[in-house]
Write an enzyme that holds these catalytic residues in place. Structure first.
Site, mmCIF file in Angstrom:
data_model
loop_
_atom_site.group_PDB
_atom_site.id
_atom_site.type_symbol
_atom_site.label_atom_id
_atom_site.label_comp_id
_atom_site.label_asym_id
_atom_site.label_seq_id
_atom_site.Cartn_x
_atom_site.Cartn_y
_atom_site.Cartn_z
ATOM 1 C CG HIS A 245 -1.857 -1.080 1.381
ATOM 2 N ND1 HIS A 245 -1.868 -1.935 2.450
ATOM 3 C CD2 HIS A 245 -2.872 -1.490 0.572
ATOM 4 C CE1 HIS A 245 -2.846 -2.825 2.308
ATOM 5 N NE2 HIS A 245 -3.462 -2.583 1.176
ATOM 6 C CE LYS B 280 -10.929 -7.861 1.926
ATOM 7 N NZ LYS B 280 -9.698 -7.181 1.528
ATOM 8 N NE ARG C 276 -3.227 -7.685 -4.487
ATOM 9 C CZ ARG C 276 -3.931 -8.420 -3.647
ATOM 10 N NH1 ARG C 276 -3.354 -8.937 -2.593
ATOM 11 N NH2 ARG C 276 -5.209 -8.639 -3.844
ATOM 12 C CB SER D 46 -3.885 -7.070 4.813
ATOM 13 O OG SER D 46 -3.618 -5.820 4.220
HETATM 14 N N1 COA Z 1 0.238 -4.260 -2.505
HETATM 15 C C1 COA Z 1 0.000 -5.323 -1.735
HETATM 16 N N2 COA Z 1 -1.228 -5.699 -1.349
HETATM 17 C C2 COA Z 1 -2.267 -4.956 -1.749
HETATM 18 C C3 COA Z 1 -2.090 -3.835 -2.548
HETATM 19 C C4 COA Z 1 -0.770 -3.489 -2.924
HETATM 20 N N3 COA Z 1 -0.522 -2.450 -3.691
HETATM 21 N N4 COA Z 1 -3.293 -3.299 -2.812
HETATM 22 C C5 COA Z 1 -4.197 -4.068 -2.176
HETATM 23 N N5 COA Z 1 -3.567 -5.064 -1.549
HETATM 24 C C6 COA Z 1 -4.219 -6.141 -0.807
HETATM 25 C C7 COA Z 1 -4.789 -5.711 0.504
HETATM 26 O O1 COA Z 1 -3.874 -5.888 1.563
HETATM 27 C C8 COA Z 1 -5.985 -6.621 0.639
HETATM 28 O O2 COA Z 1 -5.583 -7.842 1.227
HETATM 29 P P1 COA Z 1 -6.620 -8.749 2.040
HETATM 30 O O3 COA Z 1 -7.684 -9.154 1.058
HETATM 31 O O4 COA Z 1 -5.806 -9.876 2.494
HETATM 32 O O5 COA Z 1 -7.164 -7.884 3.157
HETATM 33 C C9 COA Z 1 -6.415 -6.883 -0.809
HETATM 34 O O6 COA Z 1 -5.308 -6.533 -1.590
HETATM 35 C C10 COA Z 1 -7.532 -6.015 -1.326
HETATM 36 O O7 COA Z 1 -7.856 -5.065 -0.385
HETATM 37 P P2 COA Z 1 -8.156 -3.545 -0.522
HETATM 38 O O8 COA Z 1 -7.370 -2.877 -1.580
HETATM 39 O O9 COA Z 1 -8.062 -2.992 0.836
HETATM 40 O O10 COA Z 1 -9.590 -3.579 -1.052
HETATM 41 P P3 COA Z 1 -10.828 -4.192 -0.357
HETATM 42 O O11 COA Z 1 -11.351 -5.169 -1.344
HETATM 43 O O12 COA Z 1 -10.559 -4.684 1.005
HETATM 44 O O13 COA Z 1 -11.725 -2.905 -0.205
HETATM 45 C C11 COA Z 1 -13.251 -1.232 -0.928
HETATM 46 C C12 COA Z 1 -12.488 -2.485 -1.246
HETATM 47 C C13 COA Z 1 -13.468 -1.022 0.542
HETATM 48 C C14 COA Z 1 -12.485 -0.073 -1.485
HETATM 49 C C15 COA Z 1 -14.605 -1.415 -1.681
HETATM 50 O O14 COA Z 1 -15.218 -2.589 -1.232
HETATM 51 C C16 COA Z 1 -15.534 -0.254 -1.495
HETATM 52 O O15 COA Z 1 -15.374 0.733 -2.139
HETATM 53 N N6 COA Z 1 -16.513 -0.384 -0.591
HETATM 54 C C17 COA Z 1 -17.443 0.688 -0.294
HETATM 55 C C18 COA Z 1 -18.858 0.349 -0.708
HETATM 56 C C19 COA Z 1 -19.090 0.631 -2.139
HETATM 57 O O16 COA Z 1 -18.947 1.737 -2.616
HETATM 58 N N7 COA Z 1 -19.468 -0.427 -2.850
HETATM 59 C C20 COA Z 1 -19.788 -0.340 -4.209
HETATM 60 C C21 COA Z 1 -18.600 -0.623 -5.064
HETATM 61 S S1 COA Z 1 -19.199 -0.846 -6.697
#
Ligand code: COA
Length: 163
Positions: free
Chosen positions: A18, A42, A91, A129
């Protein structure tokens, strides 16, 4: 006009993957708002406040980054902050389908909001994560994946002594 982007996620916890996206994003935008999802689907290990606190600690002194939380629709939050861009890290090909779907949906319901995908740097392409939490919970070395503040907090969560 200031170029502001929102970098949303669950950040449970923040990793070097991140941080790499944030640092590279700062070369493109004047300001980045790191937005921690309050009601991610989550099962989080850290509370929202803890996740925010860790991000603030590791980005201390970076004046162009602010940390916030959001609930509800991401695009509504982005608009409320006067931003027009969402940053997401990609990724692997496996990320693409999910991210593509969310980006398409966001652009349908929030016409003015653009999603910018940044390729995760090679050395973090395998990182998540969840995998860091798993390695830590099994007493593995996570120095290469997270800053010291995060490692300490993780080890505390798992009832382990600092190392
Ligand atoms: N390097 C390493 N790991 C990375 C990374 C990077 N550059 N970018 C993301 N990751 C990992 C994260 O650690 C995470 O790992 P985990 O699944 O083990 O926790 C995974 O990739 C993806 O996580 P993240 O980027 O945090 O996204 P998310 O899927 O957890 O969150 C939201 C997504 C919260 C942004 C999305 O669900 C959202 O916008 N929700 C709000 C509600 C909404 O608007 N919904 C409608 C959408 S159409």
């Amino acid at each position: 006009m200031k170029k502001i982007a929102v970098y949303p996620g669950s950040f449970d916890p923040i990793t070097y993957g991140h941080l790499d996206i944030i640092r590279r994003g700062l070369a493109i935008f004047d300001e980045i708002i790191v937005a921690v999802a309050r009601n991610s689907q989550k099962n989080a290990l850290f509370t929202t406040d803890e996740r925010v606190g860790l991000i603030q600690d590791v980005l201390k002194g970076e004046e162009r980054v602010t940390v916030d939380t959001f609930g509800g629709l991401l695009i509504d939050y982005v608009a409320s902050r006067g931003a027009h861009v969402i940053i997401r890290g990609l990724r692997a090909i496996s990320d693409f389908e999910y991210e593509f779907q969310i980006a398409q949906m966001n652009s349908c319901i929030g016409q003015e909001i653009e999603t910018l995908f940044m390729m995760t740097s090679l050395q973090y392409g395998y990182l998540s994560s969840s995998i860091v939490k798993e390695v830590c919970s099994l007493n593995g070395d996570i120095d290469k994946f997270v800053p010291l503040e995060v490692k300490t907090a993780l080890r505390q969560k798992y009832g382990m002594a600092a190392k």
